[in-house]
Scaffold this active site. Structure first.
Site, mmCIF file in Angstrom:
data_model
loop_
_atom_site.group_PDB
_atom_site.id
_atom_site.type_symbol
_atom_site.label_atom_id
_atom_site.label_comp_id
_atom_site.label_asym_id
_atom_site.label_seq_id
_atom_site.Cartn_x
_atom_site.Cartn_y
_atom_site.Cartn_z
ATOM 1 C CB ALA A 262 -0.929 -0.027 1.210
ATOM 2 C CB CYS B 124 0.468 -9.854 2.859
ATOM 3 S SG CYS B 124 0.467 -9.274 1.127
ATOM 4 C CG ASP C 267 -3.846 -3.042 1.507
ATOM 5 O OD1 ASP C 267 -3.658 -4.059 2.201
ATOM 6 O OD2 ASP C 267 -3.179 -2.782 0.487
ATOM 7 C CE LYS D 125 -3.227 -8.689 -0.694
ATOM 8 N NZ LYS D 125 -2.274 -8.463 -1.713
HETATM 9 P P1 RI2 Z 1 2.808 -1.623 3.389
HETATM 10 C C1 RI2 Z 1 -0.374 -4.877 0.624
HETATM 11 O O1 RI2 Z 1 -1.343 -4.894 -0.370
HETATM 12 C C2 RI2 Z 1 -0.607 -5.930 1.686
HETATM 13 O O2 RI2 Z 1 -1.971 -6.151 1.960
HETATM 14 C C3 RI2 Z 1 0.112 -5.290 2.862
HETATM 15 O O3 RI2 Z 1 -0.238 -5.837 4.096
HETATM 16 C C4 RI2 Z 1 -0.359 -3.850 2.708
HETATM 17 O O4 RI2 Z 1 -0.334 -3.617 1.298
HETATM 18 C C5 RI2 Z 1 0.451 -2.811 3.427
HETATM 19 O O5 RI2 Z 1 1.781 -2.788 2.961
HETATM 20 P P2 RI2 Z 1 -0.991 -5.333 -1.914
HETATM 21 O O6 RI2 Z 1 -0.527 -4.098 -2.621
HETATM 22 O O7 RI2 Z 1 2.226 -0.319 2.947
HETATM 23 O O8 RI2 Z 1 0.059 -6.405 -1.859
HETATM 24 O O9 RI2 Z 1 2.985 -1.702 4.886
HETATM 25 O O10 RI2 Z 1 -2.312 -5.813 -2.485
HETATM 26 O O11 RI2 Z 1 4.073 -1.961 2.615
#
Ligand code: RI2
Length: 299
Positions: free
Chosen positions: A19, A124, A193, A204
């Protein structure tokens, strides 16, 4: 130069994911658009608004993306000090800098919260969660981690590799092994997210099952997320649209004639399962996060 269309595709195809990362990627594209612009304010305003719409539509659940893009183009509504171009360059630079700094702060505050050696499980791939675990391991070298695979895109592999780069001993497990290993776990730390106003956490898919297992085993469940992931307009997690992606992602080349495949990307972990949400403004119970963020945004 990162064009808006290229950034949108990178985010849609999940070449860029996480995110926070995808929010910065979108903001970078808006910054590059403004930097390259040679026309007047009116034309730039139109282009920025169209670009913002395109970027926000790429990942509908990630409020981080929407909040970041809105902050970047805020000067199109309220002029700041200079030309629109100068204002957007300043706003985008400020967001990118602040979002990196937030991850650093959250890493330290999250490690404070863990408060000693132990075993952390994460799901994730979240820069904030990896930061917390790495920082805790720096302070208490016997800290270890479990990283769950996170089907269908297996972002758990990225997490395992990143933790390894930080020298954290890490065990990679399939998602369905989470409940089995939970008796060995001292804390769960995941990212987000989107966080709803009541503290429900959208993360996730599979996160809510991890939370259920943690609750059953009396393991504290922590969420590490920057303040710009909080959506005051979402009263609860039910107000957040859950992105559904192409079912072929879960079929991995197989064909299952006559069978419907459903590929939701996120789920909602109820606030009551969450012990603390760690933002760059501090660690608070989920019921207090909206107030904390409102205070932080007022400055
Ligand atoms: P940071 C990701 O979403 C995951 O769900 C993860 O937990 C969240 O973003 C937050 O990530 P995706 O883009 O911002 O993989 O902490 O669908 O890195």
């Amino acid at each position: 130069m990162l064009t808006v269309e290229r950034a949108a595709r990178d985010i849609e195809t999940m070449k860029v994911r996480g995110a926070g990362r995808l929010a910065r990627h979108a903001v970078q594209a808006l910054q590059d658009l403004a930097a390259a612009h040679e026309g007047g304010d009116a034309a730039l305003r139109r282009e920025l608004r169209a670009a913002a719409k395109r970027l926000v539509a790429t990942r509908p659940t990630a409020v981080s993306l929407r909040n970041a893009v809105e902050e970047a183009i805020a000067p199109t509504r309220e002029p700041m000090n200079g030309t629109l171009r100068a204002d957007v360059l300043a706003a985008t630079e400020r967001f990118i800098h602040r979002s990196h700094a937030a991850v650093e702060t959250i890493s330290g505050l999250g490690a404070d919260l863990l408060g000693g050696p132990g075993v952390v499980l994460t799901h994730c791939n979240s820069a904030c969660s990896v930061g917390v675990i790495a920082r805790a391991h720096e302070r208490w070298p016997s800290v270890k981690a479990f990283a769950s695979e996170t089907r269908p895109r297996r972002q758990g592999l990225l997490t395992a590799r990143q933790l390894r780069e930080h020298r954290v001993p890490v065990t990679y497990i399939v998602d369905s092994a989470v409940n089995l290993v939970m008796p060995e776990v001292d804390w769960v730390v995941v990212g987000a997210d989107t966080v709803a106003a009541n503290g429900d956490v959208v993360n996730k898919v599979g996160t809510s099952q991890v939370a259920l297992s943690a609750r059953e085993h009396g393991v504290p469940f922590y969420v590490a997320a920057e303040t710009y992931k909080v959506a005051p307009w979402a009263r609860t997690g039910r107000d957040v649209r859950i992105e559904e992606r192409d079912p072929r992602e879960i079929l991995e080349g197989r064909s299952l004639p006559g069978i419907r495949a459903f590929n939701p990307v996120f789920d909602v972990t109820p606030a009551r399962f969450v012990k603390r949400i760690v933002t760059e403004a501090g660690a608070v119970p989920p019921s207090a996060v909206a107030r904390q963020v409102a205070r932080a945004r007022r400055g």
